[in-house]
Design an enzyme around this catalytic site. Structure first.
Site, PDB file in Angstrom:
ATOM      1  N   GLU A 213       0.513  -4.121  -5.280  1.00 48.50           N
ATOM      2  CA  GLU A 213       0.549  -4.575  -3.893  1.00 48.50           C
ATOM      3  C   GLU A 213       0.533  -6.099  -3.824  1.00 48.50           C
ATOM      4  O   GLU A 213      -0.095  -6.752  -4.662  1.00 48.50           O
ATOM      5  CB  GLU A 213      -0.656  -4.007  -3.136  1.00 48.50           C
ATOM      6  CG  GLU A 213      -0.796  -2.500  -3.287  1.00 48.50           C
ATOM      7  CD  GLU A 213      -2.107  -1.941  -2.746  1.00 48.50           C
ATOM      8  OE1 GLU A 213      -2.750  -2.629  -1.913  1.00 48.50           O
ATOM      9  OE2 GLU A 213      -2.499  -0.839  -3.165  1.00 48.50           O
ATOM     10  N   GLU A 324      -1.995  -3.047   7.450  1.00 49.16           N
ATOM     11  CA  GLU A 324      -3.173  -2.203   7.234  1.00 49.16           C
ATOM     12  C   GLU A 324      -4.388  -2.923   7.789  1.00 49.16           C
ATOM     13  O   GLU A 324      -4.514  -4.143   7.642  1.00 49.16           O
ATOM     14  CB  GLU A 324      -3.359  -1.936   5.743  1.00 49.16           C
ATOM     15  CG  GLU A 324      -4.595  -1.146   5.377  1.00 49.16           C
ATOM     16  CD  GLU A 324      -4.806  -1.047   3.867  1.00 49.16           C
ATOM     17  OE1 GLU A 324      -5.941  -0.726   3.464  1.00 49.16           O
ATOM     18  OE2 GLU A 324      -3.862  -1.319   3.103  1.00 49.16           O
TER      19      GLU A 324
END
Length: 417
Positions: A213, A324
């Protein structure tokens, strides 16, 4: 005389045992454990640079970085450049140059640069560790990747994480790229965060998920402030025991002396004002098999060795892009922590946050738009939403984000493709 000598010997023994016990207690004390942990994280610096935001950036010799604490990297020969970049990366395209303004790479550059042969590492402070739930968990996420195949109410907000993402699946993927609009979202609670990133995923969403990520985040709990920061993360076991943010454990090998993981990005976008974005590419070197990361057009940052992973040792089975947040509120009361700009996608450019130039790397090492377009997913579209599209200027893109709320919210999110 013998009795006196015996008493003296006994006293000496008692004193020695007491000193030994005190020394053992001191070594095992919380303060001693904290000191040892900081020493493991903060490697000796060739040079240190204080950033205007208060960070200390240590320029660490490239061969002394935390990656080489890993037992499998003790005799590793650093790969100083990738053997191959994806085909099509350097072709001129409007998608890479329109709509945003390139930000200053990082704030600490105002006060200096790291010399050749070193890598910049944000120094971990005592307060950083003390904010963590435990030293063992410092620098680690809870389960966090979005599973677009699960939209049941029982899975909603599992672990407090909520998403608004675009994704591709159903093929083998060897990398992904996007240009990400940079904002400074407001965070309601210190233990919450807001981030915008891409996920390279392999395995299932159970105990064996592999994930690489990268993106930007605002995380008061991790960094002690509300600055927008560049970050990376990796895990090979669904965020359980492996992996970490940035350089907070062994794994990622950095080769670049210009960009520090976890350091502030500046400036950030403003509502109806100037827009800034960053470009991130992650791809698998076809020859060595390592996963490389590039920041912008100029900075190849380093790589994750392929042995760190099981599924990603071969390829990714899903790629996600988007936002997120952590929602720490309970009993149906939702956080007001913002995602992206804090505004919904329908507000468009200059108001809503975007990803543009969304691309994947295929098995022939070609970088291009996802075949079949993007699927989208959000758990609660009344809090955070996502809308995708494509055009000649931006290629494949989407707007995403929202304000969150402090109201009783129904389950209204879902899956589209």
């Amino acid at each position: 005389m013998d009795a006196a000598r015996w008493v003296v010997c006994l006293l000496v023994t008692v004193i020695c045992l007491s000193c030994a016990a005190a020394a053992t207690a001191a070594v095992r004390s919380p303060a001693a454990r904290l000191h040892r942990h900081l020493k493991r994280l903060n490697k000796p610096a060739v040079k240190s640079i204080e950033s205007p935001d208060g960070d200390m950036i240590d320029c660490v010799h490239i061969s002394h970085q935390p990656a080489f604490d890993h037992p499998y990297l003790k005799n590793h020969t650093i790969q100083m450049r990738p053997n191959y970049h994806p085909e099509g990366l350097y072709e001129e395209s409007k998608a890479s140059s329109s709509g945003g303004e390139r930000p200053m790479a990082q704030l600490w550059h105002q006060n200096g640069r790291c010399p050749e042969g070193t890598v910049p590492i944000r120094r971990t402070r005592k307060d950083d560790l003390l904010r963590a739930s435990s030293m063992r968990r410092y620098g680690r996420k809870r389960r966090a990747a979005a599973n677009p195949m699960s939209v049941s109410p029982t899975m909603l907000n599992e672990g407090g994480h909520q998403h608004a993402i675009a994704y591709v699946q159903g093929d083998k993927y060897y990398g992904a790229k996007a240009t990400i609009n940079v904002w400074a979202p407001k965070i309601e609670q210190p233990n919450e965060f807001s981030l915008s990133q891409l996920w390279i995923l392999g395995g299932s969403f159970g105990e064996d998920l592999n994930s690489i990520e990268a993106g930007w985040q605002v995380s008061p709990d991790l960094y002690g402030d509300n600055n927008t920061r560049l970050f990376t993360y990796w895990t090979s076991d669904a965020y359980q025991a492996t992996g970490c943010y940035n350089m907070l454990c062994s794994g990622f090998i950095q080769i670049n002396n210009q960009i520090a993981m976890g350091a502030s990005i500046f400036p950030t976008s403003s509502y109806s004002g100037s827009q800034y974005d960053i470009s991130i590419l992650i791809w698998k070197d076809p020859k060595e098999g390592n996963w490389w990361m590039q920041f912008g057009k100029d900075y190849v940052l380093g790589y994750w060795p392929s042995f760190l992973f099981s599924y990603l040792a071969d390829s990714a089975s899903m790629v996600e892009w988007g936002g997120e947040v952590v929602n720490s509120q309970a009993d149906g009361v939702h956080t007001s922590t913002q995602m992206g700009s804090g505004h919904f996608p329908e507000e468009g450019f200059g108001r809503a946050s975007y990803f543009k130039g969304v691309q994947v790397v295929d098995s022939s090492n070609n970088l291009g738009a996802p075949r079949g377009g993007l699927g989208t997913f959000t758990e609660q579209s009344s809090c955070y939403d996502v809308q995708s599209g494509s055009n000649a200027d931006w290629g494949t893109y989407f707007y995403y984000g929202g304000p969150g709320e402090e109201l009783q919210l129904p389950v209204t999110g879902g899956l589209s493709s």
